[in-house]
Design a protein around this motif. Structure first.
Motif, PDB file in Angstrom:
ATOM      1  N   VAL A  75     117.834  14.660 -53.416  1.00 51.19           N
ATOM      2  CA  VAL A  75     117.094  14.954 -52.218  1.00 51.19           C
ATOM      3  C   VAL A  75     115.963  13.826 -51.806  1.00 51.19           C
ATOM      4  O   VAL A  75     115.423  13.308 -52.520  1.00 51.19           O
ATOM      5  CB  VAL A  75     116.368  16.401 -52.057  1.00 51.19           C
ATOM      6  N   LEU A  76     116.140  13.444 -50.490  1.00 51.76           N
ATOM      7  CA  LEU A  76     115.299  12.265 -50.099  1.00 51.76           C
ATOM      8  C   LEU A  76     114.667  12.609 -48.763  1.00 51.76           C
ATOM      9  O   LEU A  76     115.259  13.648 -48.053  1.00 51.76           O
ATOM     10  CB  LEU A  76     116.159  10.810 -49.545  1.00 51.76           C
ATOM     11  N   ILE A  77     113.261  12.317 -48.946  1.00 50.41           N
ATOM     12  CA  ILE A  77     112.389  13.129 -47.791  1.00 50.41           C
ATOM     13  C   ILE A  77     112.006  11.943 -46.955  1.00 50.41           C
ATOM     14  O   ILE A  77     111.391  10.696 -47.398  1.00 50.41           O
ATOM     15  CB  ILE A  77     111.297  13.822 -48.464  1.00 50.41           C
ATOM     16  N   CYS A  78     111.996  12.055 -45.572  1.00 48.45           N
ATOM     17  CA  CYS A  78     111.208  11.185 -44.637  1.00 48.45           C
ATOM     18  C   CYS A  78     110.119  12.079 -43.715  1.00 48.45           C
ATOM     19  O   CYS A  78     110.629  13.176 -43.080  1.00 48.45           O
ATOM     20  CB  CYS A  78     111.994  10.560 -43.594  1.00 48.45           C
ATOM     21  N   LEU A  79     109.065  11.417 -43.705  1.00 46.42           N
ATOM     22  CA  LEU A  79     107.989  12.426 -42.992  1.00 46.42           C
ATOM     23  C   LEU A  79     107.473  11.546 -41.765  1.00 46.42           C
ATOM     24  O   LEU A  79     106.874  10.281 -41.982  1.00 46.42           O
ATOM     25  CB  LEU A  79     106.645  12.707 -43.841  1.00 46.42           C
ATOM     26  N   ASP A  80     107.640  11.951 -40.543  1.00 45.91           N
ATOM     27  CA  ASP A  80     107.467  11.047 -39.306  1.00 45.91           C
ATOM     28  C   ASP A  80     107.280  11.996 -38.372  1.00 45.91           C
ATOM     29  O   ASP A  80     107.686  11.911 -37.283  1.00 45.91           O
ATOM     30  CB  ASP A  80     108.735  10.190 -39.143  1.00 45.91           C
ATOM     31  N   SER A  81     106.230  12.959 -38.324  1.00 42.98           N
ATOM     32  CA  SER A  81     105.994  13.768 -37.290  1.00 42.98           C
ATOM     33  C   SER A  81     104.463  13.816 -36.743  1.00 42.98           C
ATOM     34  O   SER A  81     104.224  12.446 -36.193  1.00 42.98           O
ATOM     35  CB  SER A  81     106.211  15.517 -37.770  1.00 42.98           C
ATOM     36  N   ASN A  82     103.777  14.607 -36.831  1.00 43.13           N
ATOM     37  CA  ASN A  82     102.230  14.631 -36.587  1.00 43.13           C
ATOM     38  C   ASN A  82     101.706  13.623 -37.748  1.00 43.13           C
ATOM     39  O   ASN A  82     101.696  14.045 -38.913  1.00 43.13           O
ATOM     40  CB  ASN A  82     101.680  15.820 -36.499  1.00 43.13           C
ATOM     41  N   HIS A  83     100.909  12.752 -37.207  1.00 45.62           N
ATOM     42  CA  HIS A  83     100.357  11.663 -38.136  1.00 45.62           C
ATOM     43  C   HIS A  83      98.821  11.905 -38.670  1.00 45.62           C
ATOM     44  O   HIS A  83      98.190  10.925 -39.107  1.00 45.62           O
ATOM     45  CB  HIS A  83     100.499  10.011 -37.457  1.00 45.62           C
ATOM     46  N   THR A  84      98.226  13.055 -38.134  1.00 47.77           N
ATOM     47  CA  THR A  84      97.055  13.163 -38.667  1.00 47.77           C
ATOM     48  C   THR A  84      97.034  13.526 -40.359  1.00 47.77           C
ATOM     49  O   THR A  84      97.876  14.048 -40.856  1.00 47.77           O
ATOM     50  CB  THR A  84      96.234  14.345 -38.258  1.00 47.77           C
ATOM     51  N   HIS A  85      95.886  13.245 -40.970  1.00 48.78           N
ATOM     52  CA  HIS A  85      95.582  13.280 -42.381  1.00 48.78           C
ATOM     53  C   HIS A  85      96.024  14.891 -42.803  1.00 48.78           C
ATOM     54  O   HIS A  85      96.842  14.980 -43.540  1.00 48.78           O
ATOM     55  CB  HIS A  85      94.077  12.937 -42.815  1.00 48.78           C
ATOM     56  N   GLU A  86      95.455  15.892 -42.011  1.00 48.90           N
ATOM     57  CA  GLU A  86      95.568  17.102 -42.485  1.00 48.90           C
ATOM     58  C   GLU A  86      97.115  17.529 -42.533  1.00 48.90           C
ATOM     59  O   GLU A  86      97.601  18.234 -43.500  1.00 48.90           O
ATOM     60  CB  GLU A  86      94.799  17.856 -41.519  1.00 48.90           C
ATOM     61  N   HIS A  87      97.863  16.902 -41.172  1.00 50.55           N
ATOM     62  CA  HIS A  87      99.062  17.596 -41.167  1.00 50.55           C
ATOM     63  C   HIS A  87     100.111  16.735 -42.241  1.00 50.55           C
ATOM     64  O   HIS A  87     100.814  17.431 -42.960  1.00 50.55           O
ATOM     65  CB  HIS A  87      99.586  16.905 -39.851  1.00 50.55           C
ATOM     66  N   VAL A  88     100.023  15.615 -42.316  1.00 51.81           N
ATOM     67  CA  VAL A  88     100.816  14.879 -43.279  1.00 51.81           C
ATOM     68  C   VAL A  88     100.390  15.437 -45.004  1.00 51.81           C
ATOM     69  O   VAL A  88     101.392  15.453 -45.677  1.00 51.81           O
ATOM     70  CB  VAL A  88     100.525  13.295 -43.527  1.00 51.81           C
ATOM     71  N   LEU A  89      98.950  15.563 -45.248  1.00 49.00           N
ATOM     72  CA  LEU A  89      98.944  16.302 -46.398  1.00 49.00           C
ATOM     73  C   LEU A  89      99.591  17.727 -46.454  1.00 49.00           C
ATOM     74  O   LEU A  89     100.217  17.874 -47.627  1.00 49.00           O
ATOM     75  CB  LEU A  89      97.303  16.423 -46.603  1.00 49.00           C
ATOM     76  N   ALA A  90      99.632  18.376 -45.756  1.00 50.82           N
ATOM     77  CA  ALA A  90     100.173  19.760 -45.642  1.00 50.82           C
ATOM     78  C   ALA A  90     101.733  19.484 -45.768  1.00 50.82           C
ATOM     79  O   ALA A  90     102.573  20.413 -46.362  1.00 50.82           O
ATOM     80  CB  ALA A  90     100.030  20.500 -44.313  1.00 50.82           C
ATOM     81  N   GLU A  91     102.376  18.433 -44.979  1.00 48.05           N
ATOM     82  CA  GLU A  91     103.764  18.235 -45.488  1.00 48.05           C
ATOM     83  C   GLU A  91     104.115  17.691 -46.888  1.00 48.05           C
ATOM     84  O   GLU A  91     105.028  18.105 -47.295  1.00 48.05           O
ATOM     85  CB  GLU A  91     104.343  16.989 -44.256  1.00 48.05           C
ATOM     86  N   LEU A  92     103.167  16.945 -47.197  1.00 45.40           N
ATOM     87  CA  LEU A  92     103.376  16.387 -48.583  1.00 45.40           C
ATOM     88  C   LEU A  92     103.359  17.523 -49.711  1.00 45.40           C
ATOM     89  O   LEU A  92     104.221  17.802 -50.477  1.00 45.40           O
ATOM     90  CB  LEU A  92     102.348  15.381 -48.925  1.00 45.40           C
ATOM     91  N   LYS A  93     102.382  18.730 -49.339  1.00 45.34           N
ATOM     92  CA  LYS A  93     102.340  19.638 -50.349  1.00 45.34           C
ATOM     93  C   LYS A  93     103.599  20.552 -50.248  1.00 45.34           C
ATOM     94  O   LYS A  93     104.024  21.087 -51.200  1.00 45.34           O
ATOM     95  CB  LYS A  93     101.037  20.646 -49.998  1.00 45.34           C
ATOM     96  N   ALA A  94     104.118  20.541 -49.001  1.00 51.65           N
ATOM     97  CA  ALA A  94     105.282  21.464 -48.698  1.00 51.65           C
ATOM     98  C   ALA A  94     106.481  20.862 -49.133  1.00 51.65           C
ATOM     99  O   ALA A  94     107.533  21.804 -49.772  1.00 51.65           O
ATOM    100  CB  ALA A  94     105.240  21.999 -47.154  1.00 51.65           C
ATOM    101  N   TYR A  95     106.710  19.706 -48.792  1.00 53.90           N
ATOM    102  CA  TYR A  95     108.044  19.060 -49.011  1.00 53.90           C
ATOM    103  C   TYR A  95     108.191  18.031 -50.355  1.00 53.90           C
ATOM    104  O   TYR A  95     109.255  17.685 -50.677  1.00 53.90           O
ATOM    105  CB  TYR A  95     108.316  18.321 -47.897  1.00 53.90           C
ATOM    106  N   ALA A  96     107.065  17.297 -50.665  1.00 55.36           N
ATOM    107  CA  ALA A  96     107.423  16.126 -51.353  1.00 55.36           C
ATOM    108  C   ALA A  96     107.852  16.622 -52.958  1.00 55.36           C
ATOM    109  O   ALA A  96     108.870  15.954 -53.202  1.00 55.36           O
ATOM    110  CB  ALA A  96     105.838  15.610 -51.801  1.00 55.36           C
TER     111      ALA A  96
END
Ligand code: SAM
Length: 259
Positions: free
Chosen positions: A165-186
């Motif tokens: 699995v490879l992941i790309c995060l490119d949605s809402n670019h705030t710190h809080e949102h990306v940190l939540a995405e990293l915690k959810a998907y990384a």
């Protein structure tokens, strides 16, 4: 050392020396800031769909996908669908490569390799164009915020059927949102694969560049990456990618899962 190895050694040395070329690095940041103000990253298409990326990062993603050979690519942030179509087309090439190696044929509709895209707002005209595209059989889309539990659960359920699995995060670019995405998907990233966080470059741009956005220097994907990496030694920043690209929207954003 044969000629190919010799060439690869030269390229490696060149990239290592670029990492210390302060003048060129500074010029590259200056260039991308000026080009960003002209909405440069909106200028490109992939197989007919607008892709909001700079060409350098698209080439880097091509190299990564070929190296990792993922069977699932998860992307947050669909917009016009260009990056989904790009990823799907790379998976089609991986299938073709595999078919040639094994002397078989793979019907695209039977291919196991898929792209899963998530967006809070998939506009009707974009969805229709993505669904009508020749790459559509490899693409699945979920509409919803990437950080709500229901969406995270759907993604995890789908990802459980895949090995690389490879992941790309490119949605809402705030710190809080990306940190939540990293915690959810990384954590879904396979060992040896990548979690790519786009628009980390915001940290390096001038504060007045994003007047109508909630993100900016001090609050962006790069600050989220730095925060996440404090407690996640299973990832490291693959600096060779930004060193070779020079022009990239993802400095410190190419995260390699090393264990
Ligand atoms: C920069 S664009 C994505 C570009 C796309 N990856 C490409 O390369 O063409 C950002 C997208 O993120 C979506 N978005 C914003 N907030 C979101 C959220 N909370 N969850 C999921 N998607 C979100 C927006 O609707 C927009 O389509």
């Amino acid at each position: 050392m044969n000629k190919t190895e010799e060439f690869q050694r030269e390229v490696k040395n060149n990239i290592e020396s670029l990492a210390h070329n302060a003048e060129l690095i500074k010029l590259s940041y200056k260039w991308i800031e000026k080009a960003g103000k002209e909405r440069y990253s909106y200028n490109f298409n992939w197989l007919g769909r607008p892709i909001i990326q700079v060409p350098q990062d698209i080439v880097a993603m091509q190299e990564l996908i070929l190296a990792v050979k993922p069977d699932l690519i998860i992307e947050t942030g669909i917009a016009h669908g260009g990056s989904l179509i790009f990823s799907a087309s790379m998976l089609a090439l991986l299938d073709m490569e595999e078919a040639i190696e094994t002397g078989t044929t793979i019907n695209p509709r039977d291919s196991k390799r898929k792209v899963l895209g998530i967006d809070i707002d998939i506009r009707v005209h974009n969805r229709e164009a993505i669904e009508a595209h020749s790459m559509s059989s490899r693409i699945q889309m979920i509409q919803g915020s990437s950080i709500v539990q229901d969406v995270i659960d759907q993604v995890k359920e789908i990802a459980a059927n895949y090995k690389r699995v490879l992941i790309c995060l490119d949605s809402n670019h705030t710190h809080e949102h990306v940190l939540a995405e990293l915690k959810a998907y990384a954590d879904l990233t396979s060992v040896g694969s990548y979690c790519v966080v786009f628009d980390t470059l915001i940290e390096d741009m001038s504060a007045d560049m994003f007047p109508d956005r909630p993100w900016g220097p001090g609050n962006n994907p790069k600050t989220a990456v730095w925060e996440y990496l404090k407690t996640h030694p299973e990832f490291e920043i693959d600096k060779t990618i930004q060193n070779k690209l020079l022009i990239t929207v993802a400095p410190d954003g190419y995260l390699k899962r090393i264990r």
